[in-house]
Design an enzyme around this catalytic site. Sequence first.
Site, PDB file in Angstrom:
ATOM      1  CG  ASP A  67      -0.202  -0.446   2.541  1.00  0.00           C
ATOM      2  OD1 ASP A  67       1.063  -0.514   2.541  1.00  0.00           O
ATOM      3  OD2 ASP A  67      -0.971  -0.996   3.479  1.00  0.00           O
ATOM      4  CG  ASN A 136      -8.501  -1.030  12.089  1.00  0.00           C
ATOM      5  OD1 ASN A 136      -7.585  -1.928  11.685  1.00  0.00           O
ATOM      6  ND2 ASN A 136      -8.859  -0.093  11.271  1.00  0.00           N
ATOM      7  CG  HIS A 138      -5.515  -1.984   8.764  1.00  0.00           C
ATOM      8  ND1 HIS A 138      -5.708  -0.712   9.077  1.00  0.00           N
ATOM      9  CD2 HIS A 138      -4.135  -2.398   8.845  1.00  0.00           C
ATOM     10  CE1 HIS A 138      -4.669  -0.051   9.575  1.00  0.00           C
ATOM     11  NE2 HIS A 138      -3.584  -1.116   9.147  1.00  0.00           N
ATOM     12  CD  GLU A 143      -8.641   1.127   7.563  1.00  0.00           C
ATOM     13  OE1 GLU A 143      -8.558   0.237   8.687  1.00  0.00           O
ATOM     14  OE2 GLU A 143      -7.794   1.859   7.715  1.00  0.00           O
TER      15      GLU A 143
HETATM   16  C1  F6R Z   1       1.605  -1.522   6.185  1.00  0.00           C
HETATM   17  C2  F6R Z   1       0.117  -2.090   6.131  1.00  0.00           C
HETATM   18  C3  F6R Z   1      -0.542  -2.073   7.211  1.00  0.00           C
HETATM   19  C4  F6R Z   1       0.171  -2.031   8.798  1.00  0.00           C
HETATM   20  C5  F6R Z   1      -0.592  -1.985   9.947  1.00  0.00           C
HETATM   21  C6  F6R Z   1       0.082  -2.358  11.111  1.00  0.00           C
HETATM   22  O1  F6R Z   1       1.995  -1.576   4.730  1.00  0.00           O
HETATM   23  O2  F6R Z   1      -0.240  -2.779   5.531  1.00  0.00           O
HETATM   24  O3  F6R Z   1      -1.509  -2.997   7.474  1.00  0.00           O
HETATM   25  O4  F6R Z   1       0.917  -3.476   8.618  1.00  0.00           O
HETATM   26  O5  F6R Z   1      -1.132  -0.837   9.978  1.00  0.00           O
HETATM   27  O6  F6R Z   1       0.957  -1.380  11.538  1.00  0.00           O
HETATM   28  P1  F6R Z   1       2.392  -1.311  12.589  1.00  0.00           P
HETATM   29  O7  F6R Z   1       3.179  -2.443  12.211  1.00  0.00           O
HETATM   30  O8  F6R Z   1       2.862   0.131  12.533  1.00  0.00           O
HETATM   31  O9  F6R Z   1       1.550  -1.740  13.535  1.00  0.00           O
END
Ligand code: F6R
Length: 527
Positions: A67, A136, A138, A143
């Site tokens: 992403d 959450n 995702h 989401e």
């Molecule tokens: C980032 C992504 C997100 C993160 C998620 C966890 O490329 O795809 O799904 O993996 O938001 O983020 P952290 O590791 O910062 O808790």
Amino acid sequence: MRIIVCENYADMSAKAAELVAAQLTLKPDSVLGLATGSTPIGMYSKLGELCSAGTADFSEAVSFNLDEYYPIRRDDPHSYFTYMHENLFSKINIKEENTHILNGETDDPERECEAFEKLIKLHGGIDLQILGIGRNGHIGFNEPDAVMNSYTHMTRLAPSTIKANSRFFRSADDVPRMALTVGMSTILTSKKIILMASGAAKSRVVSELIGDGINLTVPAALLKLHSDVVLICDKEAYRGARLGVDIGGTNIKFAVVEGEEIKLRKSIATKDTCNGIIDDIASEISEIRKSYDIKAVGVGTPGLIHDGLVTAINLPFRDTPLESLIAERTDLSVTVDNDANCAALGEVVFGGTKDCGNIVLITLGTGVGSGIILNRSITHNGGEMGHMIIEAESSRKCGCGQYGCWETYSSVTALVKDAEEQAAKNKSSILYTLSDNGRLTGKQIFEAADKGCGTARAVIDRYIHYLAVGIRNIINIFSPEAIVLAGGITGQGDKLLKPLIRELPEDARVEISILQEEAGALGAAML
Ligand code: F6R
């Protein structure tokens, strides 16, 4: 889903890096799906080290990132483009032209997403997808309220994601509201997936992954539909309570474990019918669930387990599908294993051998039971140590049909039988005097030896000698870091241990279990 629970963030990162390096060894031109965020930073730094050391080679690898924020300039310090170059690409030998990150500068996001999805397909799809998980639930930026059968698309970030990611920006107001992300369908068509989770903030969503069913408000729960997912997390993230049940001939023991903390221990009498046992286990579980959020149940049982069917001599189980019977009654995921295996696992997680990865547990009782732990996991290859032949020319017939099994020398049954035979031959001995008309217990045999009885001493010495012979064989076969002894007779402590150790190699580590019969339920909880 395979679950690997690591001690801490560093171990989790190293483990994940190892798996990525292994993937590249198996397929140097692997197509890797990469994530950003705080979770994979340690893994990326480890991959940099492995690459410098020549143990990970990215020269033929291709990467696609999950992403990117939208809109965002590529050179913005918060862009995932910058993140990937800083945290990974600058540290490994991947070719710049083989890396692909959605372009947050595009003025046609729809076309950008379509082209990205096509390019992934053109490369044959993702071989190994690395994922982090949002608080959450995702993955990527899929989401909780988004459409789940999606390919690469533009999406609106959930308020909870904006709040969580504001830690990387000056304030929540600076977090872009939109993002470009690969879809759930793109992720689920990857051949292999590694999902990483670290820290207590992720424990709620991790428990959704390890629990039963698919909670559709947690996008990552859809990973349960994929056949090759490894969840690598640290202890903080892995918090759900697990229940261990140890079915014995006399008692059924229960233990509730959260993380590695023991929350509850309980014991009830064992009924003599299969239905009675299942009913009791099911109603105890539903009682325990009123106080604990149980995610999984592990069950230890004596006997043989083949294709999920249990047959135990001293319990009313004949080809009994214990796992499905308990699962049907409780609606929980249930795993059944042999009780000695469970006890061995209990020893390595909760006992005196927590510092060890490889141990062998020997239970001395009616028979000789054993459980082998290699790399902190139960091994199901072999393990019937009580039936290794210790005297080839022996006339002692074992219940299994062989002659000279270890069990016919080193079980408490064998000790008592020997002592009773010797007492009958020496009716003037202290041993005979202490007996109940020639019937003895293990305790009385040691008591007689304590009182200076030569007959009892000779019986014990012989018993310990054969115990040592068996243990020496085990050491030669497995070189375990420790051998743990359990069973009522080990209550004799040093009277058993000291002479035993004298017959073993100097560096052998043999310990008496500090958990004893509690080990089974605790280990079952960790199945
Ligand atoms: C980032 C992504 C997100 C993160 C998620 C966890 O490329 O795809 O799904 O993996 O938001 O983020 P952290 O590791 O910062 O808790």
